[in-house]
Design a protein around this motif. Structure first.
Motif, PDB file in Angstrom:
ATOM      1  N   THR A  82      38.804  65.722  34.735  1.00 32.18           N
ATOM      2  CA  THR A  82      40.091  66.389  34.955  1.00 32.18           C
ATOM      3  C   THR A  82      41.083  66.130  33.823  1.00 32.18           C
ATOM      4  O   THR A  82      41.849  67.014  33.448  1.00 32.18           O
ATOM      5  CB  THR A  82      40.700  65.927  36.298  1.00 32.18           C
ATOM      6  N   PHE A  83      41.053  64.899  33.281  1.00 31.00           N
ATOM      7  CA  PHE A  83      41.992  64.481  32.228  1.00 31.00           C
ATOM      8  C   PHE A  83      41.204  63.881  31.058  1.00 31.00           C
ATOM      9  O   PHE A  83      41.199  62.668  30.867  1.00 31.00           O
ATOM     10  CB  PHE A  83      42.988  63.442  32.763  1.00 31.00           C
ATOM     11  N   PRO A  84      40.519  64.707  30.278  1.00 26.62           N
ATOM     12  CA  PRO A  84      39.621  64.182  29.240  1.00 26.62           C
ATOM     13  C   PRO A  84      40.318  63.349  28.165  1.00 26.62           C
ATOM     14  O   PRO A  84      39.671  62.519  27.525  1.00 26.62           O
ATOM     15  CB  PRO A  84      38.984  65.444  28.640  1.00 26.62           C
ATOM     16  N   ASP A  85      41.610  63.526  27.963  1.00 26.11           N
ATOM     17  CA  ASP A  85      42.316  62.770  26.926  1.00 26.11           C
ATOM     18  C   ASP A  85      42.937  61.472  27.437  1.00 26.11           C
ATOM     19  O   ASP A  85      43.522  60.716  26.663  1.00 26.11           O
ATOM     20  CB  ASP A  85      43.428  63.624  26.304  1.00 26.11           C
ATOM     21  N   LEU A  86      42.815  61.214  28.725  1.00 25.73           N
ATOM     22  CA  LEU A  86      43.430  60.036  29.318  1.00 25.73           C
ATOM     23  C   LEU A  86      42.551  58.802  29.103  1.00 25.73           C
ATOM     24  O   LEU A  86      41.359  58.820  29.408  1.00 25.73           O
ATOM     25  CB  LEU A  86      43.642  60.261  30.820  1.00 25.73           C
ATOM     26  N   LYS A  87      43.149  57.756  28.574  1.00 25.22           N
ATOM     27  CA  LYS A  87      42.435  56.494  28.357  1.00 25.22           C
ATOM     28  C   LYS A  87      42.286  55.793  29.715  1.00 25.22           C
ATOM     29  O   LYS A  87      43.248  55.655  30.459  1.00 25.22           O
ATOM     30  CB  LYS A  87      43.234  55.617  27.392  1.00 25.22           C
ATOM     31  N   ILE A  88      41.058  55.363  30.026  1.00 29.38           N
ATOM     32  CA  ILE A  88      40.774  54.680  31.287  1.00 29.38           C
ATOM     33  C   ILE A  88      40.481  53.207  30.981  1.00 29.38           C
ATOM     34  O   ILE A  88      39.671  52.894  30.120  1.00 29.38           O
ATOM     35  CB  ILE A  88      39.548  55.284  31.999  1.00 29.38           C
ATOM     36  N   ILE A  89      41.154  52.330  31.720  1.00 30.78           N
ATOM     37  CA  ILE A  89      40.995  50.885  31.547  1.00 30.78           C
ATOM     38  C   ILE A  89      40.651  50.300  32.908  1.00 30.78           C
ATOM     39  O   ILE A  89      41.228  50.699  33.914  1.00 30.78           O
ATOM     40  CB  ILE A  89      42.320  50.255  31.036  1.00 30.78           C
ATOM     41  N   ARG A  90      39.731  49.362  32.943  1.00 34.69           N
ATOM     42  CA  ARG A  90      39.412  48.659  34.196  1.00 34.69           C
ATOM     43  C   ARG A  90      40.063  47.284  34.150  1.00 34.69           C
ATOM     44  O   ARG A  90      40.082  46.629  33.117  1.00 34.69           O
ATOM     45  CB  ARG A  90      37.897  48.515  34.366  1.00 34.69           C
ATOM     46  N   GLN A  91      40.589  46.849  35.287  1.00 35.49           N
ATOM     47  CA  GLN A  91      41.289  45.567  35.382  1.00 35.49           C
ATOM     48  C   GLN A  91      40.819  44.841  36.641  1.00 35.49           C
ATOM     49  O   GLN A  91      40.829  45.404  37.721  1.00 35.49           O
ATOM     50  CB  GLN A  91      42.809  45.814  35.442  1.00 35.49           C
ATOM     51  N   ASP A  92      40.400  43.594  36.468  1.00 33.50           N
ATOM     52  CA  ASP A  92      39.970  42.769  37.597  1.00 33.50           C
ATOM     53  C   ASP A  92      41.083  42.744  38.650  1.00 33.50           C
ATOM     54  O   ASP A  92      42.236  42.501  38.325  1.00 33.50           O
ATOM     55  CB  ASP A  92      39.671  41.359  37.097  1.00 33.50           C
ATOM     56  N   GLU A  93      40.714  43.011  39.893  1.00 33.51           N
ATOM     57  CA  GLU A  93      41.724  43.044  40.947  1.00 33.51           C
ATOM     58  C   GLU A  93      41.479  42.011  42.038  1.00 33.51           C
ATOM     59  O   GLU A  93      42.031  42.109  43.134  1.00 33.51           O
ATOM     60  CB  GLU A  93      41.825  44.441  41.556  1.00 33.51           C
ATOM     61  N   ARG A  94      40.693  40.997  41.736  1.00 35.48           N
ATOM     62  CA  ARG A  94      40.464  39.959  42.743  1.00 35.48           C
ATOM     63  C   ARG A  94      41.785  39.337  43.185  1.00 35.48           C
ATOM     64  O   ARG A  94      42.647  39.066  42.351  1.00 35.48           O
ATOM     65  CB  ARG A  94      39.549  38.858  42.199  1.00 35.48           C
ATOM     66  N   PHE A  95      41.919  39.130  44.461  1.00 32.45           N
ATOM     67  CA  PHE A  95      43.069  38.468  45.101  1.00 32.45           C
ATOM     68  C   PHE A  95      44.349  39.290  45.105  1.00 32.45           C
ATOM     69  O   PHE A  95      45.384  38.814  45.554  1.00 32.45           O
ATOM     70  CB  PHE A  95      43.354  37.102  44.472  1.00 32.45           C
ATOM     71  N   THR A  96      44.337  40.531  44.597  1.00 28.72           N
ATOM     72  CA  THR A  96      45.598  41.282  44.549  1.00 28.72           C
ATOM     73  C   THR A  96      46.148  41.567  45.947  1.00 28.72           C
ATOM     74  O   THR A  96      47.360  41.539  46.135  1.00 28.72           O
ATOM     75  CB  THR A  96      45.475  42.599  43.752  1.00 28.72           C
ATOM     76  N   SER A  97      45.289  41.835  46.920  1.00 29.71           N
ATOM     77  CA  SER A  97      45.785  42.098  48.274  1.00 29.71           C
ATOM     78  C   SER A  97      46.441  40.851  48.857  1.00 29.71           C
ATOM     79  O   SER A  97      47.495  40.931  49.494  1.00 29.71           O
ATOM     80  CB  SER A  97      44.655  42.571  49.188  1.00 29.71           C
ATOM     81  N   LYS A  98      45.849  39.692  48.618  1.00 33.22           N
ATOM     82  CA  LYS A  98      46.447  38.441  49.103  1.00 33.22           C
ATOM     83  C   LYS A  98      47.765  38.173  48.383  1.00 33.22           C
ATOM     84  O   LYS A  98      48.742  37.746  49.001  1.00 33.22           O
ATOM     85  CB  LYS A  98      45.485  37.270  48.893  1.00 33.22           C
ATOM     86  N   MET A  99      47.803  38.420  47.084  1.00 32.93           N
ATOM     87  CA  MET A  99      49.049  38.229  46.328  1.00 32.93           C
ATOM     88  C   MET A  99      50.113  39.215  46.805  1.00 32.93           C
ATOM     89  O   MET A  99      51.294  38.861  46.899  1.00 32.93           O
ATOM     90  CB  MET A  99      48.805  38.387  44.825  1.00 32.93           C
ATOM     91  N   ALA A 100      49.704  40.445  47.102  1.00 31.60           N
ATOM     92  CA  ALA A 100      50.656  41.449  47.582  1.00 31.60           C
ATOM     93  C   ALA A 100      51.255  41.017  48.917  1.00 31.60           C
ATOM     94  O   ALA A 100      52.471  41.106  49.127  1.00 31.60           O
ATOM     95  CB  ALA A 100      49.961  42.805  47.731  1.00 31.60           C
ATOM     96  N   PHE A 101      50.410  40.526  49.802  1.00 29.24           N
ATOM     97  CA  PHE A 101      50.889  40.070  51.098  1.00 29.24           C
ATOM     98  C   PHE A 101      51.852  38.893  50.932  1.00 29.24           C
ATOM     99  O   PHE A 101      52.912  38.852  51.563  1.00 29.24           O
ATOM    100  CB  PHE A 101      49.706  39.684  51.996  1.00 29.24           C
ATOM    101  N   GLN A 102      51.508  37.961  50.049  1.00 26.69           N
ATOM    102  CA  GLN A 102      52.384  36.813  49.801  1.00 26.69           C
ATOM    103  C   GLN A 102      53.710  37.265  49.183  1.00 26.69           C
ATOM    104  O   GLN A 102      54.768  36.728  49.504  1.00 26.69           O
ATOM    105  CB  GLN A 102      51.695  35.781  48.898  1.00 26.69           C
ATOM    106  N   THR A 103      53.655  38.256  48.314  1.00 25.03           N
ATOM    107  CA  THR A 103      54.871  38.808  47.710  1.00 25.03           C
ATOM    108  C   THR A 103      55.782  39.375  48.793  1.00 25.03           C
ATOM    109  O   THR A 103      57.003  39.210  48.742  1.00 25.03           O
ATOM    110  CB  THR A 103      54.503  39.905  46.682  1.00 25.03           C
TER     111      THR A 103
END
Length: 136
Positions: A82-103
């Motif tokens: 859909t967006f051939p010119d868009l740069k795609i980056i992957r980022q480790d998301e371990r613990f983000t839900s727990k951090m979000a809840f704590q936030t």
């Protein structure tokens, strides 16, 4: 410079965060039903200049991919088509839900609002984006 958008992909709903145009501050944007994610992104990217997309990479503690990774790879392919010119980056998301809840707790958000999983997904996307900005 364009914005960077971050995705906390889920099979039911997806949290979305974006940077400002200078790519300094990450802010939660929204949470959308995953079925409507590509149309939402089309509309958003039409209105705003988006330079890159950071997609959360859920991993288990032993570094193996989680079960949702196959769905995320299909989503990534849709984004690339859909967006051939868009740069795609992957980022480790371990613990983000727990951090979000704590936030949420640290911010004084009440118990009733903390049960709002859509808000947790949006905050998780923001954390994913902040981690990316910090480590880039």
């Amino acid at each position: 410079m364009g914005r960077i958008i971050a995705i906390d992909y889920g099979t039911k709903r997806t949290g979305i965060a974006v940077t400002d145009e200078l790519q300094i501050i990450a802010s939660g944007l929204t949470t959308v039903d995953t079925k409507t994610l590509i149309p939402f992104l089309k509309e958003y990217i039409q209105k705003e200049k988006v330079e890159a997309m950071v997609i959360g990479e859920p991993k288990r503690m032993n570094n193996e991919a989680s079960d949702v990774e196959a769905d995320i790879l299909r989503f990534r392919e849709s984004v690339l088509k859909t967006f051939p010119d868009l740069k795609i980056i992957r980022q480790d998301e371990r613990f983000t839900s727990k951090m979000a809840f704590q936030t949420m707790i640290d911010s004084g958000i009440g118990k009733k609002k903390r049960k709002n999983k859509a808000l947790v997904d949006q905050i998780s996307a923001t954390i994913i984006l902040q981690d990316y900005l910090y480590n880039k």
